[in-house]
Enzyme design. Structure first.
Site, PDB file in Angstrom:
ATOM      1  N   ASP A   1      70.884 116.246  -9.469  1.00  0.00           N
ATOM      2  CA  ASP A   1      71.439 116.880  -8.515  1.00  0.00           C
ATOM      3  C   ASP A   1      72.673 118.149  -8.857  1.00  0.00           C
ATOM      4  OD1 ASP A   1      73.087 115.325  -7.907  1.00  0.00           O
ATOM      5  OD2 ASP A   1      72.687 115.132  -5.564  1.00  0.00           O
ATOM      6  N   LEU A   2      73.143 118.437  -8.017  1.00  0.00           N
ATOM      7  CA  LEU A   2      74.174 119.130  -9.261  1.00  0.00           C
ATOM      8  C   LEU A   2      75.130 118.514  -8.576  1.00  0.00           C
ATOM      9  CD1 LEU A   2      72.278 121.192  -9.169  1.00  0.00           C
ATOM     10  CD2 LEU A   2      74.139 123.294  -8.889  1.00  0.00           C
ATOM     11  N   ASP A  18      69.935 121.301  -3.677  1.00  0.00           N
ATOM     12  CA  ASP A  18      69.998 121.157  -5.074  1.00  0.00           C
ATOM     13  C   ASP A  18      69.403 120.150  -5.735  1.00  0.00           C
ATOM     14  OD1 ASP A  18      71.338 119.754  -3.930  1.00  0.00           O
ATOM     15  OD2 ASP A  18      73.298 119.455  -4.910  1.00  0.00           O
TER      16      ASP A  18
END
Length: 589
Positions: free
Chosen positions: A465-466, A508
């Site tokens: 994920d970001l 995300d």
């Protein structure tokens, strides 16, 4: 029973009833759209409602047991008041229209509702595609757009179902007409030789006409008279008038004294057969209207009338005889095949279709000639744009039960098939990034684990994920956030092999599925490659550059490990990478 009514309510109800959808069987295509609406809008309940006179009936539903509810309790009856607007009720307990509604105060406990009206081709709101929650909330802008788009897809699907129903009715009508021929039909060439005479013609005239095929019959002048009883001269016979002057005759009545001594009244219709601008023959159809004039008028079926009917039906209609030669086809058949009638009629079916197309039909052709009715459909290789055609092969059996040919009826269902393909793709791919979605990912993971077990190989799963993505959304807005997600997905896809599988689960969260991996140390170069690809600044609209980082957790599947366990380990590895300072990776064996 009090509830608000839209303008032109009677016309709206007539339009709804004409669709034939109310109380119809469940349809997987509608069920899929409802499930998609619930998933996209993140609600437990969704439905396609059709608002009838005193009820709302659900064509499809999920998370809801009732098949219908009274209209005075219906939220959708309010939604259809404004056909061009999405209706949202953020908290039903605070809305005076619904605060005391049994659906709100009762067991179901509705608190949130959003409905996109379903419009007919005449512009009437037939019902709504609605999503429901048991807690107050509000749809995001993207969810609102998704619901409106899905409502349009439901409307298109309703229209396709309506057209298919009409086509099926037309097909049934045509088959009934063709199988009910009672007229005599005679065709003569320009030299007056008899080239065709059906069995009804021999029975009506009381003559064995099949013995005269290829000959020039000589009618007995004393046998034929006009309606006033005067003998008919040969040049006044309906067929001769048409051959000489090209005249099309309709409802010409004559009297006939047959060889058995009985007097009959016949109704004639004639039409010239034209070729190269000249008259090449004549078609005469006639009926014995002595006793049943009115009934037999409705049943007459000349070659010209059949051509007129079949040429105006939006379907291919043809007849193939026992030798597999095309004996009849309508205008649509010629247009689809891009051929003239001379190139089709009396030619073998295989030469008309081509070897490749015929190979797909051969099994069904042989079955039809063996007396079996066949229904099938596939993408056809006829010239022009690809078409999905639904075929019906109906055997033509004579009185003794022998099959002398078969009727062909084909409907162009390309639009409906393309819509089904489109909806199937939308259900398995993320609308923002174009990557496979959560549903597609889990299917691929299960299949990958089975393949690894079967072939004795190993599989690795990566979770990403970001880092700090919420801050990007908060500072720059969701449009920039969406652009970051799209670019992130593109870079991730470009960083792995063509055979690897990349998916966006939600928000995300992304995954990478890597097959044919043997040892955990093989994953480190790939992990570094992915992180390096993401570290390059993201160049976005308006010259904006953003530093984006990601945390990656990779788990190598163990022998016989279940998907859920592998997912849990990869997810845990990603959180370990985050705890180590982010912009990092963790690999677990």
């Amino acid at each position: 029973m009090q509830f608000p009514l839209p303008a032109q309510e009677l016309e709206r109800l007539k339009d709804l009833q004409a669709l034939g959808l109310l109380d119809s069987a469940r349809d997987p295509a509608f069920d899929d759209l409802v499930s998609l609406a619930a998933e996209w809008c993140e609600v437990p309940i969704a439905a396609i409602s059709l608002v009838d006179a005193n009820r709302q009936w659900f064509k499809a539903r999920c998370g809801l047991d009732a098949g219908e509810t009274p209209r005075d309790q219906s939220f959708c009856t309010h939604a259809i008041l404004k056909p061009d607007e999405l209706m949202q009720v953020r908290d039903a307990l605070l809305d005076p229209r619904f605060a005391d509604n049994p659906l709100v105060t009762g067991e179901l406990g509705i608190r949130f509702y959003a409905g996109a009206p379903l419009l007919s081709t005449k512009g009437y709101a037939l019902g709504a595609l609605c999503v429901i929650d048991r807690k107050p909330r509000e749809l995001t802008a993207s969810q609102q757009r998704a619901l409106i788009i899905l409502a349009r897809q439901v409307g298109m699907l309703i229209e396709l179902r309506r057209k298919r129903s009409q086509l099926e009715q037309q097909e049934s009508f045509l088959l009934t007409v063709i199988e009910s021929l009672h007229e005599g039909v005679v065709i003569s060439d320009s030299s007056r030789r008899l080239t065709l005479a059906n069995q009804s013609a021999s029975e009506i005239l009381g003559l064995p006409l099949h013995k005269d095929i290829g000959k020039v019959p000589t009618p007995d002048p004393s046998s034929w008279r006009d309606m006033e009883g005067r003998p008919l001269r040969p040049e006044d016979m309906p067929a001769e008038r048409t051959l000489r002057g090209g005249e099309v005759l309709s409802k010409v009545y004559t009297r006939l004294r047959r060889r058995d001594g009985s007097d009959r009244v016949l109704e004639h219709n004639t039409r010239p057969l034209k070729r190269n601008g000249g008259i090449d023959g004549v078609v005469v159809s006639f009926s014995d209207v002595t006793d049943k004039l009115t009934a037999l008028q409705q049943l007459r079926d000349s070659e010209a009338r059949l051509r007129g009917i079949t040429d105006n039906v939006p379907a291919l209609i043809a007849y193939v005889d026992g030798a597999q030669r095309v004996r009849f086809c309508n205008r649509v058949a010629l247009e689809w095949g891009q051929r003239s009638a001379e190139q089709v009629l009396d030619h073998p079916l295989e030469s008309m279709m081509g070897a490749t197309e015929y190979a797909s039909h051969r099994e069904h052709v042989l079955a039809a000639l063996a007396g079996q009715r066949r229904e099938f459909g596939f993408w056809s290789a006829v010239p022009g744009e690809p078409r999905f055609l639904q075929f019906s092969y109906v055997p033509d059996c004579c009185d003794k039960g022998n099959v002398q040919g078969f009727f062909v009826l084909a409907s162009d269902l390309t639009a409906m098939k393309n819509l089904e393909i489109q909806l199937a793709a939308e259900a398995r791919f993320d609308a923002l990034t174009g990557l496979p979605n959560r549903r597609h990912f889990h299917e691929q993971l299960d299949q990958g684990l089975l393949r690894a077990q079967r072939h004795g190989t190993r599989l690795a799963l990566g979770f990403l994920d970001l880092d700090g993505f919420k801050l990007i959304n908060d500072q720059h807005g969701h449009a920039i956030g969406d652009a970051v997600l799209k670019e992130f997905g593109r870079r991730l896809r470009a960083s792995v092999r063509q055979t690897d599988f990349v998916a966006r689960l939600a928000g995300d969260e992304f995954t990478v599925l890597l097959e044919d991996v043997q040892q955990a140390h093989e994953l480190a170069p790939l992990a570094r490659k992915i992180l390096a690809a993401i570290r390059a600044p993201f160049e976005l609209a308006g010259g904006l550059q953003l530093p984006v980082r990601t945390s990656l957790g990779l788990a190598l599947a163990g022998s016989g490990e279940r998907a859920a366990a592998l997912v849990e380990r990869a997810d845990a590895a990603m959180y370990r990478a985050k705890s180590q300072g982010r912009d990092d990776y963790v690999i677990v064996g």
